[in-house]
Design a protein around this motif. Structure first.
Motif, PDB file in Angstrom:
ATOM      1  N   UNK A  62       0.829  -1.210   0.000  1.00 41.20           N
ATOM      2  CA  UNK A  62       0.000   0.000   0.000  1.00 41.20           C
ATOM      3  C   UNK A  62       0.866   1.263   0.000  1.00 41.20           C
ATOM      4  N   UNK A  63       1.896   1.286   0.879  1.00 36.51           N
ATOM      5  CA  UNK A  63       2.722   2.489   1.016  1.00 36.51           C
ATOM      6  C   UNK A  63       3.651   2.713  -0.175  1.00 36.51           C
ATOM      7  N   UNK A  64       4.217   1.631  -0.682  1.00 38.79           N
ATOM      8  CA  UNK A  64       5.311   1.800  -1.648  1.00 38.79           C
ATOM      9  C   UNK A  64       4.960   1.339  -3.064  1.00 38.79           C
ATOM     10  N   UNK A  65       3.727   0.834  -3.233  1.00 33.41           N
ATOM     11  CA  UNK A  65       3.296   0.428  -4.584  1.00 33.41           C
ATOM     12  C   UNK A  65       1.997   1.137  -4.955  1.00 33.41           C
ATOM     13  N   UNK A  66       0.922   0.811  -4.228  1.00 38.06           N
ATOM     14  CA  UNK A  66      -0.413   1.283  -4.617  1.00 38.06           C
ATOM     15  C   UNK A  66      -0.553   2.795  -4.519  1.00 38.06           C
ATOM     16  N   UNK A  67       0.156   3.401  -3.585  1.00 36.16           N
ATOM     17  CA  UNK A  67      -0.065   4.828  -3.347  1.00 36.16           C
ATOM     18  C   UNK A  67       1.109   5.707  -3.768  1.00 36.16           C
ATOM     19  N   UNK A  68       1.921   5.197  -4.666  1.00 40.74           N
ATOM     20  CA  UNK A  68       3.070   5.982  -5.133  1.00 40.74           C
ATOM     21  C   UNK A  68       2.845   6.378  -6.591  1.00 40.74           C
ATOM     22  N   UNK A  69       3.120   7.631  -6.893  1.00 41.57           N
ATOM     23  CA  UNK A  69       2.941   8.096  -8.268  1.00 41.57           C
ATOM     24  C   UNK A  69       4.109   7.627  -9.128  1.00 41.57           C
ATOM     25  N   UNK A  70       3.796   7.039 -10.279  1.00 37.45           N
ATOM     26  CA  UNK A  70       4.831   6.592 -11.211  1.00 37.45           C
ATOM     27  C   UNK A  70       4.616   7.264 -12.561  1.00 37.45           C
ATOM     28  N   UNK A  71       5.688   7.611 -13.219  1.00 38.31           N
ATOM     29  CA  UNK A  71       5.572   8.154 -14.574  1.00 38.31           C
ATOM     30  C   UNK A  71       5.442   6.988 -15.552  1.00 38.31           C
ATOM     31  N   UNK A  72       4.336   6.912 -16.253  1.00 35.76           N
ATOM     32  CA  UNK A  72       4.118   5.809 -17.198  1.00 35.76           C
ATOM     33  C   UNK A  72       3.706   6.396 -18.553  1.00 35.76           C
ATOM     34  N   UNK A  73       4.519   6.163 -19.555  1.00 32.93           N
ATOM     35  CA  UNK A  73       4.214   6.697 -20.891  1.00 32.93           C
ATOM     36  C   UNK A  73       3.064   5.902 -21.525  1.00 32.93           C
ATOM     37  N   UNK A  74       2.525   6.432 -22.628  1.00 37.53           N
ATOM     38  CA  UNK A  74       1.417   5.732 -23.289  1.00 37.53           C
ATOM     39  C   UNK A  74       1.868   4.354 -23.779  1.00 37.53           C
ATOM     40  N   UNK A  75       3.085   4.270 -24.312  1.00 37.63           N
ATOM     41  CA  UNK A  75       3.611   2.978 -24.776  1.00 37.63           C
ATOM     42  C   UNK A  75       3.675   1.986 -23.622  1.00 37.63           C
ATOM     43  N   UNK A  76       4.135   2.465 -22.492  1.00 37.28           N
ATOM     44  CA  UNK A  76       4.225   1.581 -21.321  1.00 37.28           C
ATOM     45  C   UNK A  76       2.831   1.161 -20.846  1.00 37.28           C
ATOM     46  N   UNK A  77       1.878   2.101 -20.919  1.00 42.45           N
ATOM     47  CA  UNK A  77       0.502   1.750 -20.525  1.00 42.45           C
ATOM     48  C   UNK A  77      -0.047   0.627 -21.404  1.00 42.45           C
ATOM     49  N   UNK A  78       0.207   0.750 -22.703  1.00 44.68           N
ATOM     50  CA  UNK A  78      -0.268  -0.291 -23.631  1.00 44.68           C
ATOM     51  C   UNK A  78       0.369  -1.638 -23.280  1.00 44.68           C
ATOM     52  N   UNK A  79       1.672  -1.578 -22.994  1.00 41.98           N
ATOM     53  CA  UNK A  79       2.396  -2.794 -22.617  1.00 41.98           C
ATOM     54  C   UNK A  79       1.827  -3.392 -21.328  1.00 41.98           C
ATOM     55  N   UNK A  80       1.593  -2.536 -20.326  1.00 47.60           N
ATOM     56  CA  UNK A  80       1.073  -3.010 -19.036  1.00 47.60           C
ATOM     57  C   UNK A  80      -0.310  -3.638 -19.209  1.00 47.60           C
ATOM     58  N   UNK A  81      -1.141  -2.988 -20.030  1.00 48.81           N
ATOM     59  CA  UNK A  81      -2.488  -3.511 -20.263  1.00 48.81           C
ATOM     60  C   UNK A  81      -2.417  -4.910 -20.876  1.00 48.81           C
ATOM     61  N   UNK A  82      -1.522  -5.044 -21.855  1.00 44.21           N
ATOM     62  CA  UNK A  82      -1.383  -6.327 -22.547  1.00 44.21           C
ATOM     63  C   UNK A  82      -0.869  -7.410 -21.578  1.00 44.21           C
ATOM     64  N   UNK A  83       0.175  -7.056 -20.828  1.00 43.00           N
ATOM     65  CA  UNK A  83       0.776  -8.038 -19.919  1.00 43.00           C
ATOM     66  C   UNK A  83      -0.214  -8.431 -18.823  1.00 43.00           C
ATOM     67  N   UNK A  84      -0.913  -7.423 -18.262  1.00 42.86           N
ATOM     68  CA  UNK A  84      -1.905  -7.708 -17.228  1.00 42.86           C
ATOM     69  C   UNK A  84      -2.995  -8.638 -17.768  1.00 42.86           C
ATOM     70  N   UNK A  85      -3.370  -8.403 -19.026  1.00 41.92           N
ATOM     71  CA  UNK A  85      -4.424  -9.217 -19.632  1.00 41.92           C
ATOM     72  C   UNK A  85      -3.989 -10.683 -19.749  1.00 41.92           C
TER      73      UNK A  85
END
Lengths: 304, 304
Positions: free
Chosen positions: B243-266
């Motif tokens: 919660x402290x160090x993952x869920x509630x921490x702001x991360x810079x994520x580019x659109x390319x990385x978002x697409x990658x994360x969506x795919x991997x999570x899926x």
């Protein structure tokens, strides 16, 4: 004895290092020669300078031999062709290097060290990395004996893709090859316990069927028996699986994938040298020798 | 007692399932309510139909409750806004959903089954997945009790990137958070042994500090003590770190990385449902119920 081990090791080739028990030496010699026999046509000779092939620390308590053979298709053209015809033939390289030539390098390192506690440390390591013409896993094996009765064994077909994102890759190289059977065979030996490397990066390199175990035997004879009867056949079978189903299988790899593989392999190599090997070399051989040996390893690891 | 457990489970909410020992129930209740208290503003209520919130098999030997809460920013706008204003506000969504809303979903499942052998199987599972606005790890925890004295514990901050390629990610979320300390705390308990999941895919999801152990206690009382004194605090601390160090921490994520994360999570969600959950549901509840429950899970898992 007329000759001390130090003299013996100087004259020795990579596979004739003293200090090891017979079963341990037999295992390393068998695996190395099995690979070299099968893949010899893809490998260049070892061209390391003498002071890197064998090195020791100042007070002579630590000795090591290093053995590195680049794969033909991973080496700069200059190493294969004369400079004169090199530029002419550069564009023809894909035709000169067969599709079967997938080896990036073969590396072996054996370290022996007298510990301040009076004991002896023996490390033997064998690794074969593939180049970016294939995405098949690499082969790595380390044996770390901190005493004649205590062994850490690391045997891994190192994945070259993110297994979570590529379940098909996981199935092809780990499920269908039944590598798990080999892990389970060793797991049944009473003296065998799972081992957790202190390096989280080393842990992250482990495939789901990797063997990372600590073996504590009651006596040196029992350790020799375990290596001969159990570790050797398991390692041999893992190597056979790697050669038959990884190193010698044609894979379709697009240019994008090749770029990805090159980048990922580079991160692995960098971290393996810096996080894993560097500290051992520095501790056992001092900064000057460690630098020299690392430079030689880097030259082969990053020759492409 | 006037009411049998079957009746009790029908009336119960997710956190009031009978059958579990007190320490086991306390652990699940504590962790779930800790998360819900901290992240409540990011979560929609559970909207599962009644026959998915609770279900059983035909002869009443297996019971389960399912609890799923979508994250606000991961849910279709229709669930938050009325249809009329939905289309108008669609483009404003990034402004409506705060940067702090990183939860994809919270999922809990508790299964109880009378085994043909006369024993009882109890499975409790809690997972929180983050959406693609962050690349921080997900939290997953399963407890599988095949008898009152035999427990498999799986506690993992599931990496969302290839750790081999991203050593900086490994350092941030696994090295610097000192999760390893928690793994080692449990490892010291004499009854705790490393466990290897039969699914190689499940193994590939494990982070280097994941806890995947089998605990065999001599008596039910000792198992309760281990859960209360050791598993509970370790799980609670892992959750706090998440919660402290993952869920509630702001991360810079580019659109390319978002697409990658969506795919991997899926891929992870698909495989978790199909490889892991599907066979258990089918075996314990039959095809009709298994299909209904899986469809409900898919609707939440793949709502974005």
């Amino acid at each position: 004895m007329a000759e001390g081990p130090k003299k013996a090791i100087r004259r020795s080739t990579f596979m004739e290092v003293p200090y090891l028990s017979d079963p341990h030496r037999n295992l390393m010699v068998d695996l190395t020669s099995t690979v070299e026999t099968r893949l010899d046509s893809q490998l260049l000779p070892c061209t390391l300078p003498e002071n890197v092939r064998y090195f020791e620390n100042q007070n002579g308590t630590s000795h090591a031999t290093l053995y590195l053979r680049s794969g033909i298709s991973s080496s700069p053209l200059e190493e294969i062709l004369t400079v004169e015809i090199c530029s002419v033939l550069k564009d023809l390289r894909p035709l000169l290097t067969s599709e079967l030539e997938k080896i990036d390098f073969l590396s072996g390192i054996w370290i022996h060290s007298e510990l301040p506690t009076g004991g002896e440390l023996n490390i033997t390591s064998l690794a074969m990395y593939l180049n970016s013409s294939t995405d098949a896993p690499n082969f790595t094996m380390d044996l770390i004996l901190s005493s004649p009765t205590s062994l850490i064994l690391y045997l891994n077909l190192l994945p070259r893709k993110d297994l979570v994102l590529h379940p098909d890759y996981l199935n092809t190289f780990y499920q269908d090859t039944e590598l798990e059977t080999q892990r389970q065979l060793l797991d049944k030996i009473p003296e065998v316990r799972p081992y957790f490397s202190p390096s989280l990066y080393v842990r992250s390199l482990l495939s789901p069927t990797a063997i990372m175990v600590r073996i504590e035997a009651e006596a040196a004879e029992r350790m020799e028996e375990i290596i001969r009867e159990h570790v050797h056949p398991v390692a041999k079978e893992a190597l056979r699986i790697w050669m038959d189903q990884c190193a010698c299988v044609k894979r379709e790899v697009s240019q994008t994938e090749r770029d990805y593989l090159r980048k990922r392999d580079e991160v692995v190599k960098t971290n393996t040298i810096e996080a894993d090997l560097a500290s051992s070399l520095l501790r056992l051989f001092g900064p000057e020798t460690a630098d020299r040996v690392q430079a030689a390893i880097r030259a082969v690891y990053f020759s492409t």
